[in-house]
Design a protein around this motif. Structure first.
Motif, PDB file in Angstrom:
ATOM      1  N   LEU A 110       0.840  -1.194   0.000  1.00  0.00           N
ATOM      2  CA  LEU A 110       0.000   0.000   0.000  1.00  0.00           C
ATOM      3  C   LEU A 110       0.879   1.251   0.000  1.00  0.00           C
ATOM      4  CD1 LEU A 110      -2.802  -0.895   2.601  1.00  0.00           C
ATOM      5  CD2 LEU A 110      -2.611  -1.510   0.181  1.00  0.00           C
ATOM      6  N   PRO A 111       0.535   2.216  -0.836  1.00  0.00           N
ATOM      7  CA  PRO A 111       1.278   3.485  -0.785  1.00  0.00           C
ATOM      8  C   PRO A 111       0.864   4.271   0.455  1.00  0.00           C
ATOM      9  CG  PRO A 111      -0.516   3.633  -2.376  1.00  0.00           C
ATOM     10  CD  PRO A 111      -0.540   2.221  -1.835  1.00  0.00           C
ATOM     11  N   ALA A 112       1.590   5.355   0.747  1.00  0.00           N
ATOM     12  CA  ALA A 112       1.175   6.244   1.831  1.00  0.00           C
ATOM     13  C   ALA A 112      -0.219   6.776   1.500  1.00  0.00           C
ATOM     14  CB  ALA A 112       2.159   7.403   1.955  1.00  0.00           C
ATOM     15  N   GLN A 113      -0.940   7.154   2.513  1.00  0.00           N
ATOM     16  CA  GLN A 113      -2.309   7.685   2.393  1.00  0.00           C
ATOM     17  C   GLN A 113      -3.314   6.619   1.923  1.00  0.00           C
ATOM     18  OE1 GLN A 113      -0.427  10.854   0.258  1.00  0.00           O
ATOM     19  NE2 GLN A 113      -1.688  12.340   1.340  1.00  0.00           N
ATOM     20  N   CYS A 114      -3.005   5.369   2.273  1.00  0.00           N
ATOM     21  CA  CYS A 114      -3.867   4.253   1.908  1.00  0.00           C
ATOM     22  C   CYS A 114      -3.939   3.358   3.149  1.00  0.00           C
ATOM     23  CB  CYS A 114      -3.210   3.529   0.737  1.00  0.00           C
ATOM     24  SG  CYS A 114      -4.303   2.510  -0.190  1.00  0.00           S
ATOM     25  N   PHE A 115      -5.136   3.223   3.743  1.00  0.00           N
ATOM     26  CA  PHE A 115      -5.245   2.545   5.045  1.00  0.00           C
ATOM     27  C   PHE A 115      -6.201   1.352   4.957  1.00  0.00           C
ATOM     28  CE2 PHE A 115      -7.376   2.010   9.142  1.00  0.00           C
ATOM     29  CZ  PHE A 115      -6.281   1.784   9.948  1.00  0.00           C
ATOM     30  N   PRO A 116      -5.757   0.172   5.436  1.00  0.00           N
ATOM     31  CA  PRO A 116      -6.647  -0.996   5.407  1.00  0.00           C
ATOM     32  C   PRO A 116      -7.696  -0.899   6.525  1.00  0.00           C
ATOM     33  CG  PRO A 116      -4.531  -1.583   6.403  1.00  0.00           C
ATOM     34  CD  PRO A 116      -4.440  -0.131   6.029  1.00  0.00           C
ATOM     35  N   VAL A 117      -8.924  -0.570   6.142  1.00  0.00           N
ATOM     36  CA  VAL A 117      -9.973  -0.314   7.145  1.00  0.00           C
ATOM     37  C   VAL A 117     -10.453  -1.624   7.770  1.00  0.00           C
ATOM     38  CG1 VAL A 117     -12.180   0.833   7.574  1.00  0.00           C
ATOM     39  CG2 VAL A 117     -10.667   1.708   5.811  1.00  0.00           C
ATOM     40  N   PHE A 118     -10.678  -2.608   6.918  1.00  0.00           N
ATOM     41  CA  PHE A 118     -11.045  -3.959   7.394  1.00  0.00           C
ATOM     42  C   PHE A 118     -10.960  -4.919   6.222  1.00  0.00           C
ATOM     43  CE2 PHE A 118     -15.080  -1.471   6.966  1.00  0.00           C
ATOM     44  CZ  PHE A 118     -15.432  -1.947   5.725  1.00  0.00           C
ATOM     45  N   GLY A 119     -11.007  -6.195   6.529  1.00  0.00           N
ATOM     46  CA  GLY A 119     -11.074  -7.209   5.487  1.00  0.00           C
ATOM     47  C   GLY A 119     -12.492  -7.747   5.398  1.00  0.00           C
ATOM     48  N   LEU A 120     -12.726  -8.531   4.370  1.00  0.00           N
ATOM     49  CA  LEU A 120     -14.013  -9.221   4.203  1.00  0.00           C
ATOM     50  C   LEU A 120     -13.716 -10.587   3.591  1.00  0.00           C
ATOM     51  CD1 LEU A 120     -17.187  -8.717   4.369  1.00  0.00           C
ATOM     52  CD2 LEU A 120     -17.044  -8.337   1.895  1.00  0.00           C
ATOM     53  N   CYS A 121     -13.985 -11.646   4.354  1.00  0.00           N
ATOM     54  CA  CYS A 121     -13.815 -13.009   3.837  1.00  0.00           C
ATOM     55  C   CYS A 121     -15.065 -13.364   3.051  1.00  0.00           C
ATOM     56  CB  CYS A 121     -13.664 -14.012   4.977  1.00  0.00           C
ATOM     57  SG  CYS A 121     -12.337 -13.608   6.123  1.00  0.00           S
ATOM     58  N   VAL A 122     -14.868 -13.995   1.891  1.00  0.00           N
ATOM     59  CA  VAL A 122     -15.999 -14.373   1.035  1.00  0.00           C
ATOM     60  C   VAL A 122     -15.835 -15.828   0.619  1.00  0.00           C
ATOM     61  CG1 VAL A 122     -17.266 -13.823  -1.092  1.00  0.00           C
ATOM     62  CG2 VAL A 122     -16.040 -12.001   0.112  1.00  0.00           C
ATOM     63  N   GLY A 123     -16.900 -16.604   0.724  1.00  0.00           N
ATOM     64  CA  GLY A 123     -16.834 -17.996   0.275  1.00  0.00           C
ATOM     65  C   GLY A 123     -18.200 -18.648   0.385  1.00  0.00           C
ATOM     66  N   TRP A 124     -18.236 -19.937   0.032  1.00  0.00           N
ATOM     67  CA  TRP A 124     -19.497 -20.683   0.149  1.00  0.00           C
ATOM     68  C   TRP A 124     -19.643 -21.170   1.588  1.00  0.00           C
ATOM     69  CZ3 TRP A 124     -22.701 -19.908  -3.594  1.00  0.00           C
ATOM     70  CH2 TRP A 124     -22.236 -19.672  -4.882  1.00  0.00           C
ATOM     71  N   PRO A 125     -20.774 -20.872   2.215  1.00  0.00           N
ATOM     72  CA  PRO A 125     -20.967 -21.315   3.607  1.00  0.00           C
ATOM     73  C   PRO A 125     -20.913 -22.841   3.706  1.00  0.00           C
ATOM     74  CG  PRO A 125     -22.698 -19.778   2.931  1.00  0.00           C
ATOM     75  CD  PRO A 125     -21.905 -20.100   1.702  1.00  0.00           C
ATOM     76  N   ASP A 126     -20.205 -23.345   4.706  1.00  0.00           N
ATOM     77  CA  ASP A 126     -20.115 -24.788   4.940  1.00  0.00           C
ATOM     78  C   ASP A 126     -21.409 -25.243   5.620  1.00  0.00           C
ATOM     79  OD1 ASP A 126     -19.656 -27.318   5.824  1.00  0.00           O
ATOM     80  OD2 ASP A 126     -17.695 -26.890   6.728  1.00  0.00           O
ATOM     81  N   PRO A 127     -22.208 -26.064   4.930  1.00  0.00           N
ATOM     82  CA  PRO A 127     -23.510 -26.446   5.513  1.00  0.00           C
ATOM     83  C   PRO A 127     -23.367 -27.290   6.783  1.00  0.00           C
ATOM     84  CG  PRO A 127     -23.123 -27.601   3.426  1.00  0.00           C
ATOM     85  CD  PRO A 127     -21.968 -26.664   3.616  1.00  0.00           C
ATOM     86  N   SER A 128     -22.190 -27.879   6.995  1.00  0.00           N
ATOM     87  CA  SER A 128     -22.027 -28.683   8.217  1.00  0.00           C
ATOM     88  C   SER A 128     -21.733 -27.791   9.434  1.00  0.00           C
ATOM     89  CB  SER A 128     -20.926 -29.737   8.031  1.00  0.00           C
ATOM     90  OG  SER A 128     -19.688 -29.103   7.856  1.00  0.00           O
ATOM     91  N   HIS A 129     -21.489 -26.513   9.198  1.00  0.00           N
ATOM     92  CA  HIS A 129     -21.324 -25.545  10.302  1.00  0.00           C
ATOM     93  C   HIS A 129     -22.235 -24.342  10.050  1.00  0.00           C
ATOM     94  CE1 HIS A 129     -17.511 -27.792  10.626  1.00  0.00           C
ATOM     95  NE2 HIS A 129     -17.649 -27.538  11.917  1.00  0.00           N
ATOM     96  N   PRO A 130     -23.544 -24.542  10.188  1.00  0.00           N
ATOM     97  CA  PRO A 130     -24.447 -23.429   9.860  1.00  0.00           C
ATOM     98  C   PRO A 130     -24.231 -22.226  10.775  1.00  0.00           C
ATOM     99  CG  PRO A 130     -25.660 -25.279  10.831  1.00  0.00           C
ATOM    100  CD  PRO A 130     -24.240 -25.732  10.672  1.00  0.00           C
ATOM    101  N   SER A 131     -24.352 -21.050  10.203  1.00  0.00           N
ATOM    102  CA  SER A 131     -24.112 -19.826  10.980  1.00  0.00           C
ATOM    103  C   SER A 131     -25.428 -19.321  11.551  1.00  0.00           C
ATOM    104  CB  SER A 131     -23.517 -18.745  10.082  1.00  0.00           C
ATOM    105  OG  SER A 131     -22.385 -19.256   9.426  1.00  0.00           O
ATOM    106  N   PRO A 132     -25.443 -19.016  12.840  1.00  0.00           N
ATOM    107  CA  PRO A 132     -26.697 -18.542  13.444  1.00  0.00           C
ATOM    108  C   PRO A 132     -27.012 -17.115  13.051  1.00  0.00           C
ATOM    109  CG  PRO A 132     -24.926 -18.403  15.040  1.00  0.00           C
ATOM    110  CD  PRO A 132     -24.330 -19.024  13.799  1.00  0.00           C
ATOM    111  N   LEU A 133     -28.279 -16.796  13.064  1.00  0.00           N
ATOM    112  CA  LEU A 133     -28.704 -15.414  12.842  1.00  0.00           C
ATOM    113  C   LEU A 133     -28.785 -14.749  14.213  1.00  0.00           C
ATOM    114  CD1 LEU A 133     -31.183 -14.269  10.242  1.00  0.00           C
ATOM    115  CD2 LEU A 133     -31.519 -13.443  12.554  1.00  0.00           C
ATOM    116  N   ARG A 134     -28.020 -13.673  14.378  1.00  0.00           N
ATOM    117  CA  ARG A 134     -27.955 -13.047  15.705  1.00  0.00           C
ATOM    118  C   ARG A 134     -29.070 -12.023  15.882  1.00  0.00           C
ATOM    119  NH1 ARG A 134     -21.549 -12.089  17.126  1.00  0.00           N
ATOM    120  NH2 ARG A 134     -21.238 -14.244  17.783  1.00  0.00           N
TER     121      ARG A 134
END
Ligand SMILES: Cc1cc2nc3c(=O)[nH]c(=O)nc-3n(C[C@H](O)[C@H](O)[C@H](O)COP(=O)(O)O)c2cc1C
Length: 272
Positions: free
Chosen positions: A172-196
């Motif tokens: 990254l050059p100066a004046q460029c800040f990593p605010v956050f990441g975002l993981c993207v993929g197919w949800p694993d059906p054997s570990h379903p994610s709860p709705l909070r």
């Protein structure tokens, strides 16, 4: 799977809600959001990254300045590093795609330099806020687009535990800040994610003027609902407000991010 508005609202608030006639598929997708931290090995279809970025670029952006960029990380070694630097979050390495969203004032700085124009407004806190807000809005558009395709996502604020390392790894050059990441993929059906479930609207929605009359009652009700949710998910049933106390009642909860002003200055955001 079609879910009725009433069922979706019930799931989001953990309580009966008044029926609504105001509904469509976009709202259904938004109300079905849950963070996904377990992904299958399946790759993303060709063109997914580009359509997510098109969705991101379609978000509103302050004065159309487009002061954000994104780095798409698919290399296994680099994802492993990001996972390590994010407090060893294993799902970061497993996700086929990690998007690193950047507050990017460097492009404007380059435009200024090329034209010999002194960009005196760049160092201000307001300008940094513009870039961070732009990055967040873009990322959320990509998130909604991904979820509408059946993909799962989880934000990665923990990238800010080691922003200088992330910046160096991604060139990254100066004046460029990593605010956050975002993981993207197919949800694993054997570990379903709860709705909070979320806070009742009586706590967050103020009409005409800010009013905390119903706040304590609303939070007490939510604490009960959230405790039941934690119990159902096999998580320590401590409720919600005690998590807020834990997170914000000790500097340790910031995981090194208490240095953020210094880090921002080092990466070219002096916050004047
Ligand atoms: C800016 C931001 C940063 C986040 N950082 C992380 C993170 O580093 N690791 C993680 O597992 N979840 C992270 N999350 C996800 C939140 O924990 C999650 O959104 C919240 O607990 C509500 O759960 P839900 O998204 O499933 O509704 C982050 C969310 C946001 C908005």
């Amino acid at each position: 799977m079609q879910t009725s508005p009433e069922a979706a609202l019930h799931a989001r608030y953990g309580a009966e809600q008044a029926p609504t006639a105001v509904w469509n598929d976009v709202i259904a997708t938004l109300l079905a959001h849950r963070s996904v931290r377990a992904f299958t090995d399946a790759p993303l279809p060709a063109g997914t990254l580009e359509i997510l970025v098109a969705a991101a670029q379609s978000a509103a952006t302050s004065s159309n300045m487009q002061t954000w960029s994104v780095v798409a990380v698919e290399d296994a070694g680099r994802k492993a590093l990001l996972a390590e630097w994010s407090g060893r979050q294993a799902h970061v390495a497993h996700a086929p795609l990690v998007l690193v969203w950047l507050a990017d004032l460097s492009r404007a700085a380059r435009i200024g330099a090329a034209r010999g124009h002194d960009m005196v407004a760049l160092p201000y806190t307001e300008t940094a806020m513009v870039a961070m807000i732009d990055a967040a809005l873009a990322a959320q558009n990509a998130t909604v687009a991904a979820e509408s395709l059946g993909l799962g996502t989880v934000y990665l604020g923990a990238l800010r535990n080691r922003p200088e390392d992330v910046a160096a790894e991604l060139y990254l050059p100066a004046q460029c800040f990593p605010v956050f990441g975002l993981c993207v993929g197919w949800p694993d059906p054997s570990h379903p994610s709860p709705l909070r479930p979320r806070l009742p609207q009586s706590v967050v929605l103020h009409r005409e003027r800010y009013d905390t009359t119903h706040e304590a009652d609303g939070i007490a009700v939510y604490d009960e609902r959230f405790t039941a949710h934690q119990q159902a998910e096999g998580i320590r049933p401590v409720g919600w407000s005690s998590r807020v106390l834990d997170r914000l009642g000790a500097v340790r909860g910031l995981n090194g991010r208490e240095r953020m002003r210094t880090v921002l200055a080092a990466l070219g955001f002096p916050l004047d």
